[in-house]
Design an enzyme around this catalytic site. Structure first.
Site, PDB file in Angstrom:
ATOM      1  N   ASP A 182       0.815  -1.218   0.000  1.00 24.18           N
ATOM      2  CA  ASP A 182       0.000   0.000   0.000  1.00 24.18           C
ATOM      3  C   ASP A 182       0.847   1.266   0.000  1.00 24.18           C
ATOM      4  O   ASP A 182       0.536   2.234  -0.704  1.00 24.18           O
ATOM      5  CB  ASP A 182      -0.927   0.009   1.227  1.00 24.18           C
ATOM      6  CG  ASP A 182      -2.043  -1.017   1.107  1.00 24.18           C
ATOM      7  OD1 ASP A 182      -2.212  -1.566   0.000  1.00 24.18           O
ATOM      8  OD2 ASP A 182      -2.729  -1.274   2.111  1.00 24.18           O
ATOM      9  N   PHE A 183       1.924   1.254   0.786  1.00 23.56           N
ATOM     10  CA  PHE A 183       2.748   2.471   0.869  1.00 23.56           C
ATOM     11  C   PHE A 183       3.407   2.776  -0.465  1.00 23.56           C
ATOM     12  O   PHE A 183       3.594   3.933  -0.839  1.00 23.56           O
ATOM     13  CB  PHE A 183       3.798   2.339   1.990  1.00 23.56           C
ATOM     14  CG  PHE A 183       4.954   1.431   1.669  1.00 23.56           C
ATOM     15  CD1 PHE A 183       6.077   1.895   0.999  1.00 23.56           C
ATOM     16  CD2 PHE A 183       4.911   0.096   2.031  1.00 23.56           C
ATOM     17  CE1 PHE A 183       7.128   1.057   0.700  1.00 23.56           C
ATOM     18  CE2 PHE A 183       5.961  -0.758   1.737  1.00 23.56           C
ATOM     19  CZ  PHE A 183       7.077  -0.281   1.063  1.00 23.56           C
ATOM     20  N   GLU A 184       3.777   1.720  -1.227  1.00 26.41           N
ATOM     21  CA  GLU A 184       4.399   1.925  -2.529  1.00 26.41           C
ATOM     22  C   GLU A 184       3.369   2.469  -3.519  1.00 26.41           C
ATOM     23  O   GLU A 184       3.670   3.363  -4.324  1.00 26.41           O
ATOM     24  CB  GLU A 184       4.983   0.601  -3.040  1.00 26.41           C
ATOM     25  CG  GLU A 184       5.598   0.666  -4.438  1.00 26.41           C
ATOM     26  CD  GLU A 184       6.829   1.563  -4.531  1.00 26.41           C
ATOM     27  OE1 GLU A 184       7.275   1.834  -5.654  1.00 26.41           O
ATOM     28  OE2 GLU A 184       7.339   2.010  -3.479  1.00 26.41           O
ATOM     29  N   ASP A 216       0.724   4.260  -2.743  1.00 28.30           N
ATOM     30  CA  ASP A 216       0.481   5.656  -2.357  1.00 28.30           C
ATOM     31  C   ASP A 216       1.610   6.564  -2.821  1.00 28.30           C
ATOM     32  O   ASP A 216       1.373   7.696  -3.261  1.00 28.30           O
ATOM     33  CB  ASP A 216       0.317   5.761  -0.837  1.00 28.30           C
ATOM     34  CG  ASP A 216      -0.954   5.074  -0.352  1.00 28.30           C
ATOM     35  OD1 ASP A 216      -1.865   4.867  -1.168  1.00 28.30           O
ATOM     36  OD2 ASP A 216      -1.018   4.734   0.849  1.00 28.30           O
ATOM     37  N   SER A 237     -34.492  -8.482 -19.386  1.00 30.76           N
ATOM     38  CA  SER A 237     -34.636  -9.145 -18.092  1.00 30.76           C
ATOM     39  C   SER A 237     -34.767 -10.642 -18.325  1.00 30.76           C
ATOM     40  O   SER A 237     -34.824 -11.114 -19.472  1.00 30.76           O
ATOM     41  CB  SER A 237     -35.856  -8.600 -17.353  1.00 30.76           C
ATOM     42  OG  SER A 237     -37.017  -8.768 -18.142  1.00 30.76           O
ATOM     43  N   LYS A 278     -26.547 -15.199  -9.279  1.00 25.24           N
ATOM     44  CA  LYS A 278     -27.274 -13.987  -9.675  1.00 25.24           C
ATOM     45  C   LYS A 278     -27.016 -12.919  -8.615  1.00 25.24           C
ATOM     46  O   LYS A 278     -27.600 -12.947  -7.531  1.00 25.24           O
ATOM     47  CB  LYS A 278     -28.766 -14.264  -9.798  1.00 25.24           C
ATOM     48  CG  LYS A 278     -29.572 -13.075 -10.328  1.00 25.24           C
ATOM     49  CD  LYS A 278     -31.039 -13.440 -10.500  1.00 25.24           C
ATOM     50  CE  LYS A 278     -31.831 -12.268 -11.057  1.00 25.24           C
ATOM     51  NZ  LYS A 278     -31.826 -11.112 -10.138  1.00 25.24           N
ATOM     52  N   CYS A 337     -31.894   4.485  30.229  1.00 26.04           N
ATOM     53  CA  CYS A 337     -30.883   3.884  29.357  1.00 26.04           C
ATOM     54  C   CYS A 337     -30.172   2.745  30.089  1.00 26.04           C
ATOM     55  O   CYS A 337     -29.679   2.942  31.210  1.00 26.04           O
ATOM     56  CB  CYS A 337     -29.870   4.945  28.933  1.00 26.04           C
ATOM     57  SG  CYS A 337     -28.448   4.275  28.029  1.00 26.04           S
ATOM     58  N   CYS A 378     -26.205   3.979  30.632  1.00 22.19           N
ATOM     59  CA  CYS A 378     -25.779   5.059  31.531  1.00 22.19           C
ATOM     60  C   CYS A 378     -26.831   5.450  32.569  1.00 22.19           C
ATOM     61  O   CYS A 378     -26.544   6.244  33.466  1.00 22.19           O
ATOM     62  CB  CYS A 378     -25.375   6.289  30.713  1.00 22.19           C
ATOM     63  SG  CYS A 378     -26.764   7.139  29.931  1.00 22.19           S
ATOM     64  N   CYS A 396     -23.321   9.396  27.792  1.00 24.06           N
ATOM     65  CA  CYS A 396     -23.554   7.958  27.601  1.00 24.06           C
ATOM     66  C   CYS A 396     -22.417   7.353  26.792  1.00 24.06           C
ATOM     67  O   CYS A 396     -22.120   7.818  25.673  1.00 24.06           O
ATOM     68  CB  CYS A 396     -24.883   7.741  26.870  1.00 24.06           C
ATOM     69  SG  CYS A 396     -25.263   5.999  26.590  1.00 24.06           S
TER      70      CYS A 396
END
Length: 657
Positions: free
Chosen positions: A31-33, A35, A80, A111, A400, A403, A423
């Site tokens: 990934d770094f290469e 980027d 279709s 499908k 609740c 919390c 919360c």
């Protein structure tokens, strides 16, 4: 360095990396290469815009947002398929076909439950993509299709004109991530990946479509000028060589092995990366297809086997309540484990109190359960004949479960919501709102950093932001403390924001950014707002009884009072800088349109509001004035039609001086 040659080289390297990653699922470049190369390409294209290729990997996120989708006539209709719903119906189709063509072979493929599209290429370059529509006319969604990384922008060795058909879908992982983001932002969740894919592909802004991480599987050649195929299998091999992501297909001949294979696809569907709702069975030989022909809507040489939703009986062993990031209490039935659509189901959604009450679902009940949209298990009905004695109706809690704060019904009464500002279940969402642009506007405090700070235990309430230390912030970065210092400086600067922003940032239900400004102007500071009773709040323009009660109840909560005290102790500004100059615009509504040159829209809105008026985004009979800048459009025309006074910027300046 030959810049043109280097740009071409980078484009080829990145296209190949995309193909390996998105089509072959076999990444060969770290990934770094990737980027690094992409940044190099972006820099070169920025320096040499005349060398930017329209199909460059940097151009994946289309252009500007559209105002509408143009209609596209399909050169080859996107037909279709006839549906069949049982092994007997499928065998009937196979036997009938084999009577006329004893040597026929059939292609069998999953499908995909997505959105059908046609991709058009001219001289090897992607030029247009359209939805199926009615099969004859669809919509041009080219810019959104460009954001799908598995669609090649350039083909090598292709016919002059090529049209292929595929199914756009949202992978299960992308769907889960999208709904998590929707919940975090307090938006409605998508019911299933197909709806999410359809909605994403029809976004007018390609940048939004790009965020949705759509994918595609190609399953047919619609048109290939100058290329001949004997059968469907050859055409798919042709597409694979062009680096399309092609639907997996099996070629079979015997009816029973075809039926068994179709059933096998159903049994293994949970292992697939995308949702499917059936299997497609087609005659492989293209000449035989031509001889069989088609009806007005469907080819006679293919059918779609639709899998029925599987329904099974189980027992509700318990009902538990989850608290989402927006504070909504969602009841969930814990059920006796049952095998359903390829997986073991142990719980089912109960949606809300109305759903439970309408079906009279109780702990101990025997229920019929299925997977809604093949994703989420839900209860269809209760078998009342098997109800044990002593069961009682279930009601969601008044407090609740996370919390202990009071719960409150939404405006439409469908959902209960936790009112606790501290919360834990809502913490990341509450902080995201608190630091957002229209609230305290703390630049740099994005969701990833917030999540990291919560995980480390540094944030338990939005007010904790103002108690973060340099050492705590530095723990998020491996090297240096520049970023940490910059973020702390932004947090410190936000303490001076007008109290109108703080009022909005608190997340009080019914209180938006505009209401925050009105309340700040009326009460002058947060302490006075906290002391106001419902009657005093109702006297404020545009504050009705529901909003007044919501504000009063919010400030009465112990969690709210604790957070307010923390903010005060941290030195956050509680005073309003929005002092009404006078009320000359009281009862007036202004609409701004066109490009303004003497002030920004925000500045003009501020001036209107500080003189007691309101700024609106649309023109109606209730509009008092329309302020027009350069290139004003439909709003100016509508104002003239309604006889509403139109002001230039100079006219408006004269009114406020």
């Amino acid at each position: 360095m030959d810049v043109k040659k280097r740009i071409e080289e980078l484009c080829e390297l990145l296209r190949d990396a995309n193909y390996r990653y998105y089509v072959m699922d076999d990444p060969t470049m770290p990934d770094f290469e990737y980027d690094r190369l992409l940044r190099e390409l972006e820099d070169l294209e920025k320096e040499h815009p005349e060398l930017v290729q329209p199909d460059s990997p940097t151009q994946r996120v289309g252009g500007e947002a559209l105002t509408k989708f143009e209609k596209v006539a399909h050169p080859v209709p996107l037909m279709s398929l006839q549906d069949v719903f049982s092994p007997e119906e499928l065998r009937e189709f196979l036997d009938k076909t084999l009577e006329s063509y004893p040597d026929a072979a059939f292609s069998v493929e999953p499908k995909v439950d997505g959105l059908s599209v046609a991709l058009e290429y001219e001289n090897g370059r992607f030029v247009r993509g359209a939805t199926r529509g009615d099969g004859v006319v669809g919509e041009d969604v080219t810019e959104n299709l460009k954001t799908i990384q598995s669609i090649p922008m350039v083909l090598e060795g292709t016919p002059k004109r090529l049209i292929v058909r595929g199914e756009v879908f949202m992978p299960k992982k992308s769907f889960a991530a999208l709904n998590e983001r929707q919940e975090l932002e307090g938006k409605a969740l998508f019911a299933n990946p197909r709806n999410a894919a359809a909605g994403s592909l029809r976004q007018l802004d390609p940048k939004i479509a790009a965020q949705r991480k759509l994918d595609i599987l190609i399953f047919n050649v619609q048109l290939a000028e100058g290329v001949e195929f004997e059968n469907h299998e050859q055409s798919l091999d042709f597409l694979r060589k062009l680096r399309f992501k092609v639907i997996p297909t099996m070629i079979l001949r015997k009816p029973q092995e075809i039926i068994d294979y179709v059933m096998g696809i159903n049994d293994s569907r949970e292992k697939l990366t995308c949702d499917i709702d059936g299997a497609v069975i087609k005659v492989n030989d293209l000449q035989q297809r031509s001889q069989m022909g088609a009806t007005a809507k469907c080819p006679k040489w293919a059918v779609a086997y639709k899998y029925p939703p599987e329904v099974k009986a189980t027992v509700v062993e318990d009902i538990v309540v989850q608290v989402g990031r927006t504070g909504v209490l969602t009841p969930k039935a814990v059920v006796r484990p049952v095998r359903l659509a390829g997986t073991t189901v142990t719980n089912a959604t109960l949606h809300n109190q109305d759903f439970i009450t309408q079906r009279d679902i109780r702990i101990g009940d025997t229920v019929q359960i299925r997977k809604a949209g093949e994703i989420i298990p839900e209860i269809l009905e209760v078998d009342f004949a098997k109800r044990p004695e002593g069961t009682v109706p279930y009601h969601l809690p008044a407090a609740c479960p996370i919390c202990g704060a009071l719960t409150q019904k939404d405006e439409d009464g469908a959902f209960l919501r936790c009112t606790g500002v501290e919360c834990p279940a809502q913490l990341s969402r509450n902080i995201a709102h608190f630091v957002s642009r229209d609230a305290m506007d703390i630049e740099g405090l994005g969701s990833a950093i917030v999540e990291a700070l919560i995980e480390k235990g540094y944030l338990k309430t939005p007010a904790d932001i103002y108690y973060l230390t340099l050492e705590q912030m530095k723990s998020l970065w491996q090297k240096g403390d520049t970023a940490a210092k910059k973020l702390l400086a932004a947090i410190e600067a936000s303490k001076e924001q007008d109290v109108s922003r703080l009022i909005y940032a608190l997340g009080i239900r019914q209180v938006g950014a505009k209401t925050g400004k009105v309340l700040a102007s009326r009460f002058g500071n947060l302490d006075a707002l906290m002391d106001a009773d419902v009657e005093a709040l109702k006297e404020v323009p545009d504050i009705g009884e529901v909003t007044a009660e919501s504000i009063h109840e919010w400030f009465a909560q112990p969690q709210s009072q604790h957070m307010i005290q923390m903010l005060k102790d941290a030195g956050v500004n509680f005073e309003s800088k929005r002092v009404l100059t006078d009320n000359r615009f009281a009862g007036m509504t202004f609409v701004l349109t066109g490009a303004l040159s003497k002030f920004t829209r925000e500045e003009a809105t501020e001036k209107i509001e500080l003189l007691g008026g309101k700024a609106s985004g649309s023109v109606s009979k209730k509009t008092s004035y329309v302020i027009v800048g350069e290139n004003a459009g439909s709003k100016e025309r509508k104002a003239r039609e309604l006889g509403i006074p139109i002001l230039s910027e100079d006219d408006f300046l004269n009114m406020i001086q």
